[in-house]
Design a protein around this motif. Structure first.
Motif, short mmCIF file in Angstrom:
data_model
loop_
_atom_site.label_atom_id
_atom_site.label_comp_id
_atom_site.label_asym_id
_atom_site.label_seq_id
_atom_site.Cartn_x
_atom_site.Cartn_y
_atom_site.Cartn_z
N THR A 1 -8.76 2.71 7.33
CA THR A 1 -8.28 1.36 7.69
C THR A 1 -6.78 1.38 8.01
O THR A 1 -6.22 0.33 8.33
N PHE B 1 -5.01 -1.21 -0.67
CA PHE B 1 -5.17 -0.56 -1.98
C PHE B 1 -4.70 -1.52 -3.07
O PHE B 1 -5.28 -1.60 -4.14
N THR C 1 -8.89 10.13 5.61
CA THR C 1 -9.93 9.96 4.60
C THR C 1 -10.65 8.63 4.87
O THR C 1 -10.14 7.81 5.64
N LEU D 1 -4.01 10.91 0.61
CA LEU D 1 -4.89 9.79 0.28
C LEU D 1 -5.32 9.05 1.55
O LEU D 1 -6.47 8.67 1.69
N ASN D 2 -4.40 8.84 2.48
CA ASN D 2 -4.72 8.17 3.75
C ASN D 2 -5.07 9.18 4.84
O ASN D 2 -6.16 9.16 5.37
N ASP E 1 0.84 -1.19 0.00
CA ASP E 1 0.00 0.00 0.00
C ASP E 1 0.88 1.25 0.00
O ASP E 1 0.52 2.27 -0.57
N HIS F 1 -16.88 3.94 4.99
CA HIS F 1 -16.98 3.55 3.58
C HIS F 1 -16.63 4.73 2.68
O HIS F 1 -17.10 5.85 2.90
N PRO F 2 -15.78 4.49 1.66
CA PRO F 2 -15.30 5.61 0.83
C PRO F 2 -16.37 6.22 -0.08
O PRO F 2 -16.06 7.17 -0.81
N ALA G 1 -10.70 6.17 2.76
CA ALA G 1 -9.75 5.16 2.27
C ALA G 1 -8.64 4.93 3.29
O ALA G 1 -8.11 3.83 3.42
N PHE H 1 -15.58 -2.91 -0.92
CA PHE H 1 -14.78 -2.38 0.20
C PHE H 1 -14.86 -3.30 1.42
O PHE H 1 -13.85 -3.62 2.03
N LYS I 1 -10.83 13.84 -6.41
CA LYS I 1 -10.92 12.50 -5.86
C LYS I 1 -9.83 11.65 -6.47
O LYS I 1 -9.26 12.01 -7.49
N TYR J 1 -12.66 7.84 -4.77
CA TYR J 1 -12.63 7.98 -3.31
C TYR J 1 -12.27 9.41 -2.93
O TYR J 1 -11.40 10.02 -3.56
#
Ligand code: NAP
Ligand code: MN
Length: 275
Positions: free
Chosen positions: A163, A75, A158, A123-124, A45, A175-176, A160, A256, A245, A104
């Motif tokens: 987790t 990912f 985010t 992103l994370n 990831d 949930h994205p 995504a 997901f 996004k 996402y």
């Protein structure tokens, strides 16, 4: 359709990259580093986070996909022995000009210093921590004071990224499909004198959170895998990135929640006794 491959640099990932180049060439896809339509990440990831940051100026036109080598990826959800299938499905999608994607949401931060405002995307998540002392920062939500935070730090993730670091902090998995960001505390100090909310909170889009660190603090700022130390931050605003996004190419369905189960629970089917 043009593609590029970003890999982790280990032998297995490099070998897989060569296989992929050979396989995908048969479908007429062109290797292009500057402006690809699809970016394949081979590694973990973390490799996909690298790929995202390398191409974050081109999110509108790029779709990401990942093969995980080594540990199970979140990912990077294709297995190394599926490289032929991935090339075949990508080749078909290119020939039919039918690339399916999921989008996402991202977190955007605006860092205010005496020099002006810098904008960054993650992103994370991004995190703010004290370097040589407890982080002290005022937290405002939609321009109203929520609390004065004292502790190790604050993580803003985010869906995504829910987790990733956020999950280790007791944050919820989100949930994205929800345009939201989550604020989670990292070891806050709570006693008769200092008080924070103590629970992770989730903000919808159009809400914003401002953090005002105490003046001249040495701060460790992370954006995904990138850490920087700074002492010039006056405030940081975070919110769901407007109009931006990340796109992931979906060559087969992999919901997901199935990924959550496979990454965190395992593959074992439930036995007779489901209770
Ligand atoms: P890393 O130390 O390899 O990452 C920690 C773990 O998080 C790895 O197992 C990584 O998978 C996994 N991961 C990354 N993004 C994920 C996601 N969205 N969902 C589920 N798992 C995810 O460092 P890295 O590879 O450079 O990744 C940076 C990320 O590490 C940061 O964005 C942060 O989320 C996470 N992190 C977590 C903690 C913590 O949990 N205490 C502390 C610092 C950073 P791979 O092994 O496949 O890379
Ligand atoms: Mn990693």
């Amino acid at each position: 359709m043009k593609y590029n491959v970003i890999h982790r640099g280990d032998d297995i990932s490099i070998q897989l990259m060569h296989s992929f180049h050979r396989l995908i060439g048969q479908y007429g896809l062109v290797h292009e580093e500057e402006h690809p339509d699809v970016v394949l990440s081979i590694g973990g990831d973390g490799t996909l986070l690298h790929a995202f940051h390398q191409y974050k100026e081109q999110l509108e036109t790029i779709a990401f996909v990942g093969i995980h080598t080594g540990r199970l990826g979140f990912f990077a959800d294709w297995k190394p022995d599926e490289v032929e299938l991935l090339a075949e499905l990508m080749g078909e999608a290119a020939q039919q000009n039918d690339l399916r994607v999921v989008k996402y949401p991202l977190v955007e931060i605006q860092i205010t210093t005496a020099q002006g405002i810098e904008t960054q995307l993650a992103l994370n998540e991004f995190t703010l921590k004290g370097v040589d002392a407890t982080l002290v920062a005022q937290l405002h939500i939609n321009d109203e004071l929520l609390e004065t935070f004292r502790g190790d730090g604050i993580c803003i993730s985010t869906p995504a990224g829910s987790t990733a670091y956020n999950k280790s902090l007791g944050g919820a998995i989100v949930h994205p499909s929800l345009d939201a960001i989550q604020i989670a505390e990292i070891a806050s100090i709570n006693n008769r004198v200092f008080r924070t909310l103590g629970s992770p909170i989730i903000l919808p889009k159009h809400h914003h959170c401002d953090m005002y660190p105490r003046a001249n603090q040495n701060i460790l700022l992370s954006l995904d895998h990138v850490y920087t130390q700074r002492n010039d931050i006056l405030s940081i605003r975070s919110m769901v990135a407007a109009g931006k996004k990340v796109k992931f190419a979906r060559f087969r369905p992999f919901p997901f929640w199935s990924r959550v189960r496979e990454a965190f629970i395992g593959y074992e089917p439930l036995g007779e006794n489901k209770s």
